[in-house]
Motif scaffolding. Sequence first.
Motif, PDB file in Angstrom:
ATOM      1  N   ALA B 131       0.857  -1.404   0.029  1.00 23.46           N
ATOM      2  CA  ALA B 131      -0.227   0.206   0.043  1.00 23.46           C
ATOM      3  C   ALA B 131       0.786   1.371   0.050  1.00 23.46           C
ATOM      4  O   ALA B 131       0.414   2.204  -0.609  1.00 23.46           O
ATOM      5  N   PHE B 132       2.014   1.454   0.951  1.00 18.19           N
ATOM      6  CA  PHE B 132       3.144   2.133   0.685  1.00 18.19           C
ATOM      7  C   PHE B 132       3.317   2.540  -0.867  1.00 18.19           C
ATOM      8  O   PHE B 132       3.458   3.571  -0.943  1.00 18.19           O
ATOM      9  N   ASP B 139       4.937  -3.376  -4.814  1.00 17.51           N
ATOM     10  CA  ASP B 139       3.823  -3.251  -5.173  1.00 17.51           C
ATOM     11  C   ASP B 139       2.876  -4.145  -6.507  1.00 17.51           C
ATOM     12  O   ASP B 139       2.609  -5.430  -5.425  1.00 17.51           O
ATOM     13  N   TYR B 140       3.868  -4.185  -6.961  1.00 15.59           N
ATOM     14  CA  TYR B 140       3.477  -5.753  -8.142  1.00 15.59           C
ATOM     15  C   TYR B 140       3.792  -7.133  -7.562  1.00 15.59           C
ATOM     16  O   TYR B 140       3.105  -8.070  -8.156  1.00 15.59           O
ATOM     17  N   SER B 207      -7.578  -1.821   1.691  1.00 16.54           N
ATOM     18  CA  SER B 207      -8.163  -1.437   3.042  1.00 16.54           C
ATOM     19  C   SER B 207      -6.955  -0.020   3.739  1.00 16.54           C
ATOM     20  O   SER B 207      -7.579   0.793   3.748  1.00 16.54           O
ATOM     21  N   MET B 208      -6.125  -0.548   3.174  1.00 18.94           N
ATOM     22  CA  MET B 208      -5.198   0.301   3.387  1.00 18.94           C
ATOM     23  C   MET B 208      -4.908   1.477   2.581  1.00 18.94           C
ATOM     24  O   MET B 208      -4.279   3.071   2.809  1.00 18.94           O
ATOM     25  N   ILE B 209      -4.767   1.245   1.680  1.00 23.40           N
ATOM     26  CA  ILE B 209      -5.015   2.466  -0.167  1.00 23.40           C
ATOM     27  C   ILE B 209      -5.799   3.783   0.713  1.00 23.40           C
ATOM     28  O   ILE B 209      -5.809   5.007   0.286  1.00 23.40           O
ATOM     29  N   GLU B 210      -7.305   3.010   1.438  1.00 24.67           N
ATOM     30  CA  GLU B 210      -8.584   4.064   1.056  1.00 24.67           C
ATOM     31  C   GLU B 210      -7.956   4.359   2.684  1.00 24.67           C
ATOM     32  O   GLU B 210      -7.955   6.075   3.043  1.00 24.67           O
ATOM     33  N   PRO B 226       6.234  10.006  11.355  1.00 24.08           N
ATOM     34  CA  PRO B 226       6.800   9.082  10.964  1.00 24.08           C
ATOM     35  C   PRO B 226       6.349   8.041  10.361  1.00 24.08           C
ATOM     36  O   PRO B 226       5.657   8.086  11.137  1.00 24.08           O
ATOM     37  N   ARG B 227       6.686   7.838   8.746  1.00 28.12           N
ATOM     38  CA  ARG B 227       5.647   6.379   9.095  1.00 28.12           C
ATOM     39  C   ARG B 227       5.338   5.583   9.206  1.00 28.12           C
ATOM     40  O   ARG B 227       4.267   4.449   9.479  1.00 28.12           O
TER      41      ARG B 227
END
Lengths: 372, 318
Positions: B131-132, B139-140, B207-210, B226-227
């Motif tokens: 997601a990050f 991601d891919y 759901s993280m992207i959202e 921080p991330r």
Amino acid sequence: MSETLAAPVTVSRSLWADARIRLFRNKAAVASLFVLIFMGLLAIFGPMFSPHQYERVYTEYVRVPASLSAYPKPDQIAPAVERIAARIRAQIEKQEIIGGSVRVTLVSPRAIDERNLAFFGRSDLFQGSNVIERADEGRKLVIDAPIRWRTFLFGTDGNGRDLFTRTLIAGRVSLAIGLLATGVALLIGVIYGATAGYLGGRIDTVMMRIVDILYALPFIFFVIMLVVFFGRNFILMFLAVGAIEWLDMARIVRGQTLSIKRQEYVQAAEALGVTSGGILKRHIIPNTLGPVVVYMTLLVPKVILLESFLSFLGLGVQEPMTSWGVLIADGARNIQNAEWLLFFPALFLVSTLFALNFLGDGLRDALDPKDR
Amino acid sequence: MCCGVGHWRTAMLSYILRRLVSALPTLFVVVTLSFFLIRLAPGGPFDLEQPLEAKVMENLNRIYKLDRPLIEQYWLYLSHLATGDFGPSFYARDFTVAELLSRGLPVSITIGGLALLLALAIGIVLGTIAAFRQNHAADYSVMVFATFGITIPTFVVAPVLQIVFGLMLAWLPVGGWNNGHVRNLILPVVALALPQIAVVARMIRASMIEALRSNHIRTLRSQGLPRSTIALHALRGAMLPVVSYMGPAAAALLTGSVVIETIFGLPGVGRYFVEGALNRDYTLVMGTVVMVAVFVLVFNLIVDILYALLDPRVRYDT
């Protein structure tokens, strides 16, 4: 006024046209679509063009590896000739391969019964045999046996059946089960969900409460029970699978229906006196189709996997019919000495499921109004 | 209107009680449905290749009360079940169903529980990374791995693992329980967890992207946190779909997998259902069904409670 301004051309696109454009922009989804079409055509028409029957047993080609060149291999011919000679009760004096046939010189202390030469024709390796030369009052024969070339692209299985043809036939069965079970789930789920959502109130509560109870049932157990107890019937199997997979569909459709029925066009239809059934058929169900189509593309792989799971347990399709699940289960048992038995069916199954998943994801993105 | 902690606690307690009570009818439906389904099936538990003598059969049927009317047997079974008595197994003679289940359950729960933890840990990490790094190489690769995990059946993965790690590399035993030795657990747990890892990773990613687009996360970002902190905050909301998926999935994992137990030769409860159904071992099938149904009901309840803890908007007052 001679000058007229060109009015800006606005082409209005329907939801479906819009979705189609967005889908075709998605390379993975388009590639998946092609893979699926190819698989479907291969499964439907492939077996007709294959030189082998899917249930034909080649006793002399048991578990031969996949190969692009034709069988028999040179090192298979001599042992085959020896086996036939032993049955004819003759010794081999000389044998050599000339062009596409084998020339064998057979000798025997007694005259050789030429009727026994039919063993050449019965073998999987030769087309028949011609006597070229007789000597010693029939105690010495020179025979020319033309070789019958056969190609086993994917090799053969433990019974000596062509795996390529079997994989294609299996694809027919697996895809048919996937599609038909999904069809059953679609039919029940859409009608049930749309009815519950549209009628609302107490009926909705009762109907969804039934779905909740059904959710708590260990359903995979009921499928196994149905299959075990009521015969391994092909039709019954996907009916059973479809009958358990409609629950999610019903929930999705109900959710959609609840929001659609508050739209003005539904109220307008109600005001015009259209019956509930008519509104459901004409307005509600067509507008729920977006998420339903997405869910369908994800349900088909689920059903195919479920079928292969049942086949792994020995409860699936019965021999000599076959499915990808049956072939894979068989391949998994032979993985140590015949890895191609697992590799090819698994390749077909996995690429189909891959394609279905990517297509489903593509459709979801294409139909998602938030992404526009 | 006010919602003190004490009020919330009593509301939750009464909610749990109500849910447990409302689970009873479901359990009753499950038991009834399966009881009559099995009995409708052709064949019986004492059918052998060579039929038994009529007299012997009669005696067996009398001892196991199979000669009584079906309704009476049903009431007998229900009243025994109410006292926690699952009855004797028809096929595994000299064993009661309760004994069989209590022997197999520790094995299945060990394997399934470890697979569950592994799936959650790795799935959440992979999904968060994807997601990050949305639409980047990481991601891919996560998504391709996840699609593989979902599409390749367990009964393909398991033998491949056996061949590679058991025979070719000879690092781990090919199968067997061996009293739960760690080395024996690794392959079955990994094989069982792989598809779940894939599902969890996909769900967390979506759901993280959202969640990362939502206002409260944007605020955190603008504050320059921080991330890892942002990820933890986003995860709380992003966990919701995973939690609701994990309820039934956990129940299925903990009650054993037929495929895994067959391939790795583990003495768990996963095989009992299929074996029981094939042998017409009525009591064993019923016992397994009840066990699974209880697990499903309990985990659905746990899911709903977790929901309330994760999502402050969910209230169970009504």
